[in-house]
Design an enzyme around this catalytic site. Structure first.
Site, PDB file in Angstrom:
ATOM      1  N   GLN A   1       0.750  -1.288   0.072  1.00  0.00           N
ATOM      2  CA  GLN A   1      -0.039  -0.167   0.195  1.00  0.00           C
ATOM      3  C   GLN A   1       0.954   1.433  -0.070  1.00  0.00           C
ATOM      4  O   GLN A   1       0.789   2.332  -0.591  1.00  0.00           O
ATOM      5  CB  GLN A   1      -0.733  -0.109   1.244  1.00  0.00           C
TER       6      GLN A   1
ATOM      7  N   ASP B   1       3.434   6.843  -4.485  1.00  0.00           N
ATOM      8  CA  ASP B   1       3.540   7.194  -6.149  1.00  0.00           C
ATOM      9  C   ASP B   1       2.713   8.343  -6.199  1.00  0.00           C
ATOM     10  O   ASP B   1       1.396   8.577  -6.128  1.00  0.00           O
ATOM     11  CB  ASP B   1       2.468   6.130  -7.089  1.00  0.00           C
TER      12      ASP B   1
ATOM     13  N   ARG C   1       0.121   9.816  -8.812  1.00  0.00           N
ATOM     14  CA  ARG C   1      -1.255   8.874  -8.599  1.00  0.00           C
ATOM     15  C   ARG C   1      -2.071   9.476  -7.466  1.00  0.00           C
ATOM     16  O   ARG C   1      -2.929  10.278  -7.691  1.00  0.00           O
ATOM     17  CB  ARG C   1      -1.012   7.438  -8.430  1.00  0.00           C
TER      18      ARG C   1
ATOM     19  N   GLU D   1      -5.358  -7.218 -13.463  1.00  0.00           N
ATOM     20  CA  GLU D   1      -5.835  -7.425 -12.135  1.00  0.00           C
ATOM     21  C   GLU D   1      -7.266  -7.431 -12.075  1.00  0.00           C
ATOM     22  O   GLU D   1      -7.980  -8.224 -11.330  1.00  0.00           O
ATOM     23  CB  GLU D   1      -5.438  -6.289 -11.101  1.00  0.00           C
TER      24      GLU D   1
ATOM     25  N   GLU E   1     -18.087  -7.692  -4.431  1.00  0.00           N
ATOM     26  CA  GLU E   1     -19.187  -8.531  -5.010  1.00  0.00           C
ATOM     27  C   GLU E   1     -20.175  -8.982  -3.949  1.00  0.00           C
ATOM     28  O   GLU E   1     -21.166  -9.726  -4.517  1.00  0.00           O
ATOM     29  CB  GLU E   1     -18.614  -9.499  -5.983  1.00  0.00           C
TER      30      GLU E   1
ATOM     31  N   GLU F   1      -9.539   3.023  -7.036  1.00  0.00           N
ATOM     32  CA  GLU F   1      -8.233   3.303  -7.719  1.00  0.00           C
ATOM     33  C   GLU F   1      -8.323   1.886  -8.366  1.00  0.00           C
ATOM     34  O   GLU F   1      -7.383   0.900  -7.525  1.00  0.00           O
ATOM     35  CB  GLU F   1      -7.206   3.504  -6.965  1.00  0.00           C
TER      36      GLU F   1
ATOM     37  N   GLU G   1     -13.078  -3.162   1.594  1.00  0.00           N
ATOM     38  CA  GLU G   1     -11.664  -3.654   1.381  1.00  0.00           C
ATOM     39  C   GLU G   1     -11.581  -5.182   1.637  1.00  0.00           C
ATOM     40  O   GLU G   1     -12.049  -5.612   2.836  1.00  0.00           O
ATOM     41  CB  GLU G   1     -10.787  -3.068   2.327  1.00  0.00           C
TER      42      GLU G   1
ATOM     43  N   SER H   1     -14.630  -5.330 -10.869  1.00  0.00           N
ATOM     44  CA  SER H   1     -15.166  -5.175  -9.455  1.00  0.00           C
ATOM     45  C   SER H   1     -15.780  -3.810  -9.263  1.00  0.00           C
ATOM     46  O   SER H   1     -16.892  -3.531  -8.806  1.00  0.00           O
ATOM     47  CB  SER H   1     -14.046  -5.462  -8.466  1.00  0.00           C
TER      48      SER H   1
HETATM   49  C1  LIG Z   1      -4.963  -0.514  -6.321  1.00  0.00           C
HETATM   50  S1  LIG Z   1      -5.440  -0.728  -4.650  1.00  0.00           S
HETATM   51  C2  LIG Z   1      -5.882   0.728  -4.157  1.00  0.00           C
HETATM   52  C3  LIG Z   1      -6.109   1.019  -2.738  1.00  0.00           C
HETATM   53  C4  LIG Z   1      -6.501   2.420  -2.178  1.00  0.00           C
HETATM   54  N1  LIG Z   1      -7.786   2.604  -2.741  1.00  0.00           N
HETATM   55  C5  LIG Z   1      -5.492   3.328  -2.826  1.00  0.00           C
HETATM   56  O1  LIG Z   1      -5.869   4.140  -3.653  1.00  0.00           O
HETATM   57  O2  LIG Z   1      -4.381   3.514  -2.239  1.00  0.00           O
HETATM   58  C6  LIG Z   1      -6.884  -1.822  -4.912  1.00  0.00           C
HETATM   59  C7  LIG Z   1      -7.454  -2.291  -3.673  1.00  0.00           C
HETATM   60  O3  LIG Z   1      -8.670  -3.043  -3.855  1.00  0.00           O
HETATM   61  C8  LIG Z   1      -8.718  -4.129  -3.141  1.00  0.00           C
HETATM   62  N2  LIG Z   1      -9.808  -5.000  -3.718  1.00  0.00           N
HETATM   63  C9  LIG Z   1      -9.318  -5.548  -5.131  1.00  0.00           C
HETATM   64  N3  LIG Z   1     -10.509  -6.136  -5.272  1.00  0.00           N
HETATM   65  C10 LIG Z   1     -11.384  -6.079  -4.565  1.00  0.00           C
HETATM   66  C11 LIG Z   1     -12.809  -6.397  -4.355  1.00  0.00           C
HETATM   67  N4  LIG Z   1     -13.367  -7.153  -5.512  1.00  0.00           N
HETATM   68  N5  LIG Z   1     -13.456  -6.110  -3.394  1.00  0.00           N
HETATM   69  C12 LIG Z   1     -12.816  -5.400  -2.295  1.00  0.00           C
HETATM   70  N6  LIG Z   1     -11.575  -4.949  -2.378  1.00  0.00           N
HETATM   71  C13 LIG Z   1     -10.946  -5.363  -3.581  1.00  0.00           C
HETATM   72  C14 LIG Z   1      -7.299  -4.726  -2.985  1.00  0.00           C
HETATM   73  O4  LIG Z   1      -7.389  -5.425  -1.992  1.00  0.00           O
HETATM   74  C15 LIG Z   1      -6.563  -3.491  -2.885  1.00  0.00           C
HETATM   75  O5  LIG Z   1      -6.349  -3.107  -1.296  1.00  0.00           O
END
Ligand SMILES: C[S@@+](CC[C@H](N)C(=O)[O-])C[C@H]1O[C@@H](n2cnc3c(N)ncnc32)[C@H](O)[C@@H]1O
Length: 536
Positions: free
Chosen positions: A160, A166, A169, A268, A245, A259, A215, A273
């Site tokens: 994280q 970043d 971002r 990914e 979901e 994000e 999350e 989702s």
């Molecule tokens: C790219 S990270 C972004 C984290 C945060 N939102 C940020 O911007 O720093 C994506 C996050 O979404 C969670 N995630 C991915 N698919 C998911 C799902 N189907 N349901 C819940 N969480 C999900 C991942 O575990 C991860 O922590």
């Protein structure tokens, strides 16, 4: 499921006296009860143990592969064959279960048998529970081992942190939210895949009435901590642990923030989702931050990159490797290296034509539309050169009511942890300035949360006789977006590559690379979000 997860459990429960891993001390029930739960979850029927409403780590048994033995009137042993996806071997695990009395032991054994024999179908009734909604959309399309590694990865703070660091971002998200307060003030927000909870905190800063931070990974616990440590904002944020979901929310959202972007935007498969969250939680005409994504593509010429990849397979050209001829595997190794998309930041001067783009409107796209993405390609070469493949990057739009902002990962723009990606052809094609390059980028989603990429590029032959025949030079390749080649720590001699003439580097094996001529390698941490041990 945790009671706070919002996901209704489909399970039956037994309160125990104690449970302990074989050869370790029991988890005592003196303070809080240890509970055994039979659950239909993630497409499997499981026995799990929890205390203080939390599952005890490592105490989960797939009933399909588990056995239960009576050790005494109030003591039993449960063992399971469990495969660790990082290792090839399976190994046995076990727990001893201590019941409070004989009757509970009997009931538990009978429940074990019933749950073990259950066919996981929706609506199945058991004497001690009902199976419903067993497999979510996520479970139906994603391989459990991939999901496990994926959420394990995101459950770690260091990954994280990489995203938070970043600044292109995170700074763009911050600016997009704060500059568009009007979209957040007094509104209900859902943060889809909240990770550390950072976007939820931004939304709260922008005046959100309430934010539901969903999350799925263990990061949810850290998000709770971070949010509790920022109480003025945190009182308007609820962290919900679970997949978007699967969880249920108490109210609809006026705005979604997320994000969900991976390499090439779609890696990914988290965009799906995001779209599912839109359909489940967003009010009609609600806002999405971001609301549009674009994949940009252009052919590129990079002799050095081509040589570097081709040379990787030279190892397999040895005919006397400790007395063994390795050459039978040369062709496969060569193809293997060219099946890896290259992730790095390249000089935009390597592009052979202006880019074209493929737009995905997050407000409109259907989740299923992302299972297969088929993009016809057409470019006009600006220079005569050898085309070595297709370069791709993406951007997303925050279409705020006050300010529109793009987050871009374009070459030449400030580098993000996504960098850019390049699909390299094992057979380059020759083009003249002004010549048309056509082709197809066909991406098919797979159940390991990524895509198989089929790329074809073609150009008409030129020179005497070409006009009559209209003969095409065509080159194709198949790549796995999940297996990229991270090239960030490699030298990138862009200007030299630019100056190379096509004929100079035809014999790849003969090219000596003088590293002293090359730029210092950029020492970067491997990009994480777009990658990750498990992600790429
Ligand atoms: C790219 S990270 C972004 C984290 C945060 N939102 C940020 O911007 O720093 C994506 C996050 O979404 C969670 N995630 C991915 N698919 C998911 C799902 N189907 N349901 C819940 N969480 C999900 C991942 O575990 C991860 O922590």
């Amino acid at each position: 499921m945790e009671p706070s997860s919002g996901l209704k459990p489909k399970c039956s429960e037994f309160t125990l006296a104690a449970v302990s891993e074989l050869s370790s001390s029991p988890v005592s029930s003196s303070s809080t009860a240890v509970v055994a739960r039979f659950c239909a979850d993630r497409g499997v029927v499981e026995l799990r143990f929890c205390q203080d409403s939390k599952f005890i780590d490592g105490f989960d048994f797939n009933l399909g592969t588990s056995k239960l033995f009576k050790l005494g009137p109030v003591q039993s042993l449960c063992i399971s064959e469990s495969s660790d996806s990082n290792k090839e071997k399976s190994y046995s695990r076990g727990v001893t279960i201590q019941f409070r009395n004989e009757e509970e032991s009997r009931d538990f054994h009978s429940a074990f048998e019933q749950w073990q024999s259950v066919d996981i179908t929706q609506g199945t009734n058991l004497p001690n529970g009902t199976i419903s909604d067993v497999r979510s959309k996520f479970d139906n399309k994603i391989e459990p081992s991939s999901a496990k590694m994926y959420f394990h990865y995101y459950g770690q703070l260091l990954h994280q942190q990489n995203m938070l660091q970043d600044y292109v971002r995170t700074g763009t998200y911050y600016a997009a939210v704060i500059e568009n307060r009007v979209d957040f003030t007094g509104r209900v927000v859902v943060d889809v895949g909240a990770g550390s909870g950072i976007l939820s905190l931004f939304a709260a800063q922008a005046g959100a009435k309430h934010v539901y931070a969903v999350e799925a990974s263990e990061m949810a616990e850290y998000a709770r901590k971070l949010i509790a440590g920022n109480p003025t904002l945190g009182q308007r944020i609820t962290v919900i642990k679970g997949k978007v979901e699967e969880v249920e929310l108490p109210e609809k959202a006026d705005i979604l923030i997320s994000e969900p972007m991976g390499t090439l935007l779609v890696n990914e498969r988290m965009l799906e989702s995001y779209i599912i969250a839109r359909d489940r939680f967003l009010v009609p005409n609600g806002k999405m931050f971001p609301s549009v994504g674009r994949i940009h593509m252009a052919p590129f010429s990079d002799e050095y990159l081509f040589v570097e990849i081709a040379n990787k397979a030279l190892f397999w050209q040895q005919q006397n490797y400790y007395g063994v001829d390795l050459t039978p595997l040369y062709g496969s190794a060569f193809q293997g290296y060219f099946s890896q998309p290259v992730v790095d930041a390249f000089d935009p001067r390597l592009l052979v034509s202006p880019p074209m783009s493929h737009v995905i409107d997050f407000n409109e796209v259907k989740e299923e539309d992302l299972y297969e993405i088929d993009i016809p390609l057409k470019f006009i070469a600006s220079v005569g050169t050898r085309v070595h493949g297709l370069a791709c990057w993406f951007d997303v739009l925050f279409n705020g009511s006050s300010v529109q902002r793009w987050l871009t990962t374009a070459p030449g723009a400030p580098t993000t942890h996504w960098y850019q990606i390049r699909c390299v052809l094992s057979q380059p094609i020759y083009v003249m300035a002004g010549q048309e390059i056509t082709g197809r980028l066909h991406m098919i989603a797979h159940n390991a949360q990524s895509y198989t990429i089929y790329l074809t590029l073609s150009a008409k032959m030129w020179g005497p006789g070409a006009e009559q025949g209209g003969i095409l030079q065509t080159s194709s390749c198949k790549l796995d977006l999940k297996e990229p080649y991270y090239r960030m720590s490699q030298p990138q001699p862009y200007t030299m590559a630019q100056e190379q003439q096509p004929h100079q580097l035809l014999q790849v094996q003969d090219i000596p690379i003088h590293t002293e001529d090359l730029e210092e390698p950029e020492l970067l941490q491997q990009p994480l979000e777009n990658s990750g041990a498990q992600l790429q």
